[in-house]
Design a protein around this motif. Structure first.
Motif, PDB file in Angstrom:
ATOM      1  N   GLU A 187       0.886  -1.179   0.000  1.00 32.91           N
ATOM      2  CA  GLU A 187       0.000   0.000   0.000  1.00 32.91           C
ATOM      3  C   GLU A 187       0.919   1.224   0.000  1.00 32.91           C
ATOM      4  OE1 GLU A 187      -2.323   0.132   3.629  1.00 32.91           O
ATOM      5  OE2 GLU A 187      -0.576   0.586   4.843  1.00 32.91           O
ATOM      6  N   ARG A 243       0.714  -6.884  -4.426  1.00 28.61           N
ATOM      7  CA  ARG A 243       0.199  -7.889  -3.484  1.00 28.61           C
ATOM      8  C   ARG A 243       0.195  -9.233  -4.191  1.00 28.61           C
ATOM      9  NH1 ARG A 243      -4.899  -4.588  -0.689  1.00 28.61           N
ATOM     10  NH2 ARG A 243      -3.596  -2.781  -0.215  1.00 28.61           N
ATOM     11  N   GLU A 263      -1.601 -11.702  -4.554  1.00 32.54           N
ATOM     12  CA  GLU A 263      -2.972 -12.189  -4.346  1.00 32.54           C
ATOM     13  C   GLU A 263      -3.053 -13.677  -4.666  1.00 32.54           C
ATOM     14  OE1 GLU A 263      -5.410 -10.448  -3.186  1.00 32.54           O
ATOM     15  OE2 GLU A 263      -5.000  -8.326  -3.607  1.00 32.54           O
ATOM     16  N   PHE A 267      -9.555  -5.927 -12.024  1.00 32.45           N
ATOM     17  CA  PHE A 267     -10.165  -5.683 -10.708  1.00 32.45           C
ATOM     18  C   PHE A 267      -9.212  -6.087  -9.593  1.00 32.45           C
ATOM     19  CE2 PHE A 267     -12.481  -7.012  -6.949  1.00 32.45           C
ATOM     20  CZ  PHE A 267     -13.249  -5.888  -6.701  1.00 32.45           C
ATOM     21  N   THR A 324      -5.400  -7.546  -9.171  1.00 28.01           N
ATOM     22  CA  THR A 324      -4.151  -7.888  -9.840  1.00 28.01           C
ATOM     23  C   THR A 324      -3.033  -7.923  -8.802  1.00 28.01           C
ATOM     24  OG1 THR A 324      -3.829  -5.559 -10.292  1.00 28.01           O
ATOM     25  CG2 THR A 324      -4.829  -6.852 -12.043  1.00 28.01           C
ATOM     26  N   PHE A 362      -0.637  -3.052  -9.003  1.00 27.61           N
ATOM     27  CA  PHE A 362      -1.704  -2.091  -9.296  1.00 27.61           C
ATOM     28  C   PHE A 362      -1.300  -0.735  -8.744  1.00 27.61           C
ATOM     29  CE2 PHE A 362      -3.302  -2.119  -4.909  1.00 27.61           C
ATOM     30  CZ  PHE A 362      -2.821  -3.339  -4.459  1.00 27.61           C
ATOM     31  N   GLN A 418      -2.459   2.800  -6.546  1.00 27.69           N
ATOM     32  CA  GLN A 418      -3.407   3.361  -5.576  1.00 27.69           C
ATOM     33  C   GLN A 418      -3.345   4.883  -5.589  1.00 27.69           C
ATOM     34  OE1 GLN A 418      -2.091   1.400  -1.898  1.00 27.69           O
ATOM     35  NE2 GLN A 418      -4.017   0.268  -1.897  1.00 27.69           N
ATOM     36  N   GLU A 473      -4.045   7.428  -2.670  1.00 24.83           N
ATOM     37  CA  GLU A 473      -4.360   7.402  -1.242  1.00 24.83           C
ATOM     38  C   GLU A 473      -4.171   8.767  -0.593  1.00 24.83           C
ATOM     39  OE1 GLU A 473      -4.191   3.220   0.628  1.00 24.83           O
ATOM     40  OE2 GLU A 473      -2.120   3.842   0.380  1.00 24.83           O
ATOM     41  N   GLU A 501     -15.885  -3.866  -3.984  1.00 22.89           N
ATOM     42  CA  GLU A 501     -15.236  -2.647  -3.465  1.00 22.89           C
ATOM     43  C   GLU A 501     -14.539  -1.861  -4.562  1.00 22.89           C
ATOM     44  OE1 GLU A 501     -12.481  -3.443  -0.250  1.00 22.89           O
ATOM     45  OE2 GLU A 501     -11.349  -1.634  -0.743  1.00 22.89           O
ATOM     46  N   LEU A 502     -14.899  -0.579  -4.644  1.00 23.48           N
ATOM     47  CA  LEU A 502     -14.206   0.331  -5.546  1.00 23.48           C
ATOM     48  C   LEU A 502     -13.117   1.048  -4.767  1.00 23.48           C
ATOM     49  CD1 LEU A 502     -14.157   1.860  -8.274  1.00 23.48           C
ATOM     50  CD2 LEU A 502     -16.019   3.277  -7.419  1.00 23.48           C
ATOM     51  N   MET A 503     -13.464   1.486  -3.574  1.00 29.13           N
ATOM     52  CA  MET A 503     -12.483   2.118  -2.698  1.00 29.13           C
ATOM     53  C   MET A 503     -12.932   1.978  -1.242  1.00 29.13           C
ATOM     54  SD  MET A 503     -13.027   6.250  -2.833  1.00 29.13           S
ATOM     55  CE  MET A 503     -11.697   6.469  -1.648  1.00 29.13           C
ATOM     56  N   ARG A 519      -8.194   5.228  10.625  1.00 30.24           N
ATOM     57  CA  ARG A 519      -7.069   4.398  11.100  1.00 30.24           C
ATOM     58  C   ARG A 519      -6.608   4.821  12.486  1.00 30.24           C
ATOM     59  NH1 ARG A 519      -3.802   2.089   6.045  1.00 30.24           N
ATOM     60  NH2 ARG A 519      -2.468   1.217   7.634  1.00 30.24           N
ATOM     61  N   GLU A 527      -8.432   7.805   6.095  1.00 28.23           N
ATOM     62  CA  GLU A 527      -7.724   7.351   4.895  1.00 28.23           C
ATOM     63  C   GLU A 527      -8.664   6.977   3.750  1.00 28.23           C
ATOM     64  OE1 GLU A 527      -6.340   3.282   4.503  1.00 28.23           O
ATOM     65  OE2 GLU A 527      -4.327   4.084   4.217  1.00 28.23           O
ATOM     66  N   SER A 583      -8.855   5.588   0.297  1.00 27.49           N
ATOM     67  CA  SER A 583      -7.888   4.811  -0.485  1.00 27.49           C
ATOM     68  C   SER A 583      -8.584   4.187  -1.694  1.00 27.49           C
ATOM     69  CB  SER A 583      -7.302   3.718   0.407  1.00 27.49           C
ATOM     70  OG  SER A 583      -6.504   2.856  -0.363  1.00 27.49           O
ATOM     71  N   GLY A 610      -8.228   2.436  -5.739  1.00 24.01           N
ATOM     72  CA  GLY A 610      -7.376   1.792  -6.730  1.00 24.01           C
ATOM     73  C   GLY A 610      -7.566   2.485  -8.070  1.00 24.01           C
TER      74      GLY A 610
HETATM   75  N1  GAP Z   1      -4.111   1.709   2.608  1.00 27.14           N
HETATM   76  C1  GAP Z   1      -5.343   1.017   2.688  1.00 27.14           C
HETATM   77  C2  GAP Z   1      -5.502   0.007   1.680  1.00 27.14           C
HETATM   78  O1  GAP Z   1      -4.582  -0.313   0.945  1.00 27.14           O
HETATM   79  P1  GAP Z   1      -7.229  -1.667   0.663  1.00 27.14           P
HETATM   80  O2  GAP Z   1      -8.716  -1.747   0.850  1.00 27.14           O
HETATM   81  O3  GAP Z   1      -6.447  -2.902   0.886  1.00 27.14           O
HETATM   82  O4  GAP Z   1      -6.757  -0.504   1.636  1.00 27.14           O
HETATM   83  C3  GAP Z   1      -7.439   0.142  -1.185  1.00 27.14           C
HETATM   84  O5  GAP Z   1      -6.928  -1.099  -0.776  1.00 27.14           O
HETATM   85  C4  GAP Z   1      -7.906   0.076  -2.623  1.00 27.14           C
HETATM   86  O6  GAP Z   1      -6.845  -0.403  -3.472  1.00 27.14           O
HETATM   87  C5  GAP Z   1      -9.049  -0.918  -2.877  1.00 27.14           C
HETATM   88  O7  GAP Z   1     -10.304  -0.336  -2.579  1.00 27.14           O
HETATM   89  C6  GAP Z   1      -8.901  -1.188  -4.362  1.00 27.14           C
HETATM   90  O8  GAP Z   1      -9.474  -0.147  -5.116  1.00 27.14           O
HETATM   91  C7  GAP Z   1      -7.392  -1.154  -4.538  1.00 27.14           C
HETATM   92  N2  GAP Z   1      -6.834  -2.519  -4.513  1.00 27.14           N
HETATM   93  C8  GAP Z   1      -6.521  -3.252  -3.429  1.00 27.14           C
HETATM   94  N3  GAP Z   1      -6.029  -4.454  -3.792  1.00 27.14           N
HETATM   95  C9  GAP Z   1      -6.042  -4.482  -5.143  1.00 27.14           C
HETATM   96  C10 GAP Z   1      -5.650  -5.445  -6.121  1.00 27.14           C
HETATM   97  N4  GAP Z   1      -5.122  -6.610  -5.775  1.00 27.14           N
HETATM   98  N5  GAP Z   1      -5.817  -5.139  -7.426  1.00 27.14           N
HETATM   99  C11 GAP Z   1      -6.324  -3.935  -7.801  1.00 27.14           C
HETATM  100  N6  GAP Z   1      -6.702  -2.986  -6.919  1.00 27.14           N
HETATM  101  C12 GAP Z   1      -6.561  -3.249  -5.606  1.00 27.14           C
END
Ligand code: GAP
Length: 494
Positions: A174, A206, A208, A216, A218, A221, A223, A225, A297-299, A304, A337, A339, A341
């Protein structure tokens, strides 16, 4: 109804928005490359976000921190211990799944307690007869699933030439932590008072377990923030200031997506239940978008608290506080925060802009992008590419307009097809140069020196004198409605 994902994936590839990463080697399902139009769209999203949330607000500043950070950052933030997903493996086909995602699928069960009767068990439920939970792989249907194990999502790497434990570090999962560790630097450099925010746009990584649904989820990606620092001892309308600011940010973020084109009916909020909250959060609200696979989830907008600043102060031994001159006390700010993507936002804007329409018995595909997001703003098109005066005027116009807006020239098809191509990539305006514009030198005709501007959504056309083009586009790009600008000019036949 939501646009099917395969329609968007195919358009994105065909028209150069998004390609699969390393496609010639078979590709990866977890990383994507942005093509000529995709990179413009993505840059536009980041540019308007930065302008609206950083440059136009008096209480925000920006930052661009490094991706590789001191390894202790991730110990302090809790990511080394807590940034995990439960993972299960299929013993037969060896596929890997997130245990919590498997729980979201219905499953078929042959129940021994009822002499092997077959039951369809709803998502997340156990068999009512024997109490068993899903044990077989949802993909191959044969293999037993292992018990869940915790899997850390951070990508590990080594800093420096020696691959040893002491040089282990991580690609940031992040962008937020880069802001927290710079809190005092920014405070000293800018002399800000609470409340104020620090924003950052950048890559995050990440590992994943189950990336998917196009861009959506990946493994690499971007962010956008904001860490918005608030004095928790202050009260606004009788409430703690952090709670008031949290609500304001939720509103501002949702309105931002609506302002750039997302249909409010495709957006809703999700309040995290207590057991859903991240280890650092007092309250979190997600903004969900109705993606083709369902509401997702979009954001997220999290409160915190003072968790991160306190953790980094503890691990680094440095004070991370703000001195309240009025109360003569050091304060550890609370953090709101928002946040988002970038890639997820881009996917939502693409899906929402997509329309298939029927025009005079023909199908047209159009991306109704907000003009600020559209990758190309103006296309200059010759009605006849065999007439040198028409082509020369087009090139001259493209050069003039490209000084201020992304403008392209295209003469590779007949005009009807050229319009359809621009509609399909969301270009809001086309300018056409024709015989009437340039006249006929051999006959001594100078032409009317007017060109046709066609608007993407209404498909209306007006005739505008060449010297007035910049003025007309300046108004349109600045947000003046097409109908108000068009009212001053004669209509052209379509
Ligand atoms: N700092 C807080 C944070 O990172 P999160 O909900 O884990 O919170 C925030 O991530 C945003 O980042 C998500 O709402 C999404 O839009 C985007 N995001 C998180 N993981 C993602 C992934 N693997 N691929 C694409 N976008 C991702």
């Amino acid at each position: 109804m939501s646009t099917p994902m395969d329609v968007i994936v195919s358009l994105a590839k065909r028209r150069g928005f998004i390609f699969q990463s390393s496609e010639i080697y078979g590709g990866t399902g977890s990383c994507w490359d942005y093509g000529p139009l995709g990179v413009e769209l993505k840059n536009n999203i980041k540019r308007v976000w930065w302008r609206d949330f950083v440059q136009q607000r008096g209480d925000m500043v920006g930052l661009d921190a490094s991706i590789l950070m001191h390894a202790t950052v991730w110990k302090a933030s809790g990511h080394v211990d807590n940034f995990t997903d439960p993972m299960v493996d299929c013993r037969e086909c060896k596929r890997r799944f997130r245990a919590d995602h498997i729980d979201e699928l219905p499953w078929t069960h042959f129940c021994e307690a009822t002499k092997g009767n077959k039951f369809q068990i709803p998502a997340g439920e156990a068999c009512r007869h024997c109490g068993q939970r899903r044990t077989l792989c949802p993909e191959c249907g044969k293999g037993q699933l292992t018990a869940p194990r915790q899997f850390n999502l951070m990508f590990k790497t080594f800093m420096g030439p020696v691959e040893e434990d002491a040089s282990v570090t991580y690609l940031r999962p992040e962008t937020a932590q880069g802001i927290f560790v710079n809190f005092d630097n920014v405070l000293q450099a800018t002399r800000r008072k609470l409340p104020f925010g620090i924003a950052q746009i950048g890559k995050a990584f990440r590992n994943e377990i189950t990336p998917g649904n196009f861009i959506f989820r990946t493994r690499e990606f971007e962010q956008m923030e904001i860490e918005f620092f608030v004095n928790p001892h202050e009260r606004i309308d009788g409430r703690p200031a952090d709670e008031d600011w949290h609500d304001r940010w939720i509103e501002d973020c949702q309105r931002w997506f609506e302002r750039y084109g997302l249909d409010p009916a495709h957006l809703k909020r999700h309040e995290h239940a207590h057991d859903e909250l991240a280890h650092y959060a007092k309250r979190t609200v997600d903004i969900l978008y109705e993606f083709p696979m369902g509401w997702s989830e979009l954001m997220g907008i999290a409160n915190r608290t003072d968790f991160d600043l306190k953790q980094h102060a503890k691990f680094s031994g440095k004070s991370l506080t703000w001195f309240d001159e009025e109360r003569k006390e050091h304060v550890v700010p609370f953090v709101i925060e928002p946040s988002a993507g970038v890639d997820r936002a881009l996917l939502a804007f693409l899906l929402d802009a997509y329309r298939e329409e029927e025009v005079r018995g023909e199908k047209r595909t159009v991306l109704r992008f907000h003009p600020e997001l559209a990758p190309v703003k103006i296309a200059v098109l010759p009605l006849l590419k065999k007439r040198p005066e028409i082509v020369a005027t087009c090139h001259d116009l493209r050069t003039r307009l490209a000084r201020r807006w992304i403008t392209l020239y295209d003469d590779t098809a007949a005009i009807g097809r050229l319009y359809r191509r621009q509609d399909e990539v969301g270009t809001p305006y086309c300018v056409t140069v024709d015989v009437k514009t340039v006249g006929d030198a051999e006959k001594g005709e100078t032409g009317d020196q007017r060109v046709t501007i066609r608007e993407r959504d209404s498909m209306e056309q007006i005739r505008v004198p060449l010297p007035e083009l910049e003025g007309v586009f300046a108004k349109l790009m600045d947000g003046t409605a097409w109908r108000d600008v068009a009212a001053a000019y004669p209509r052209a036949e379509g």
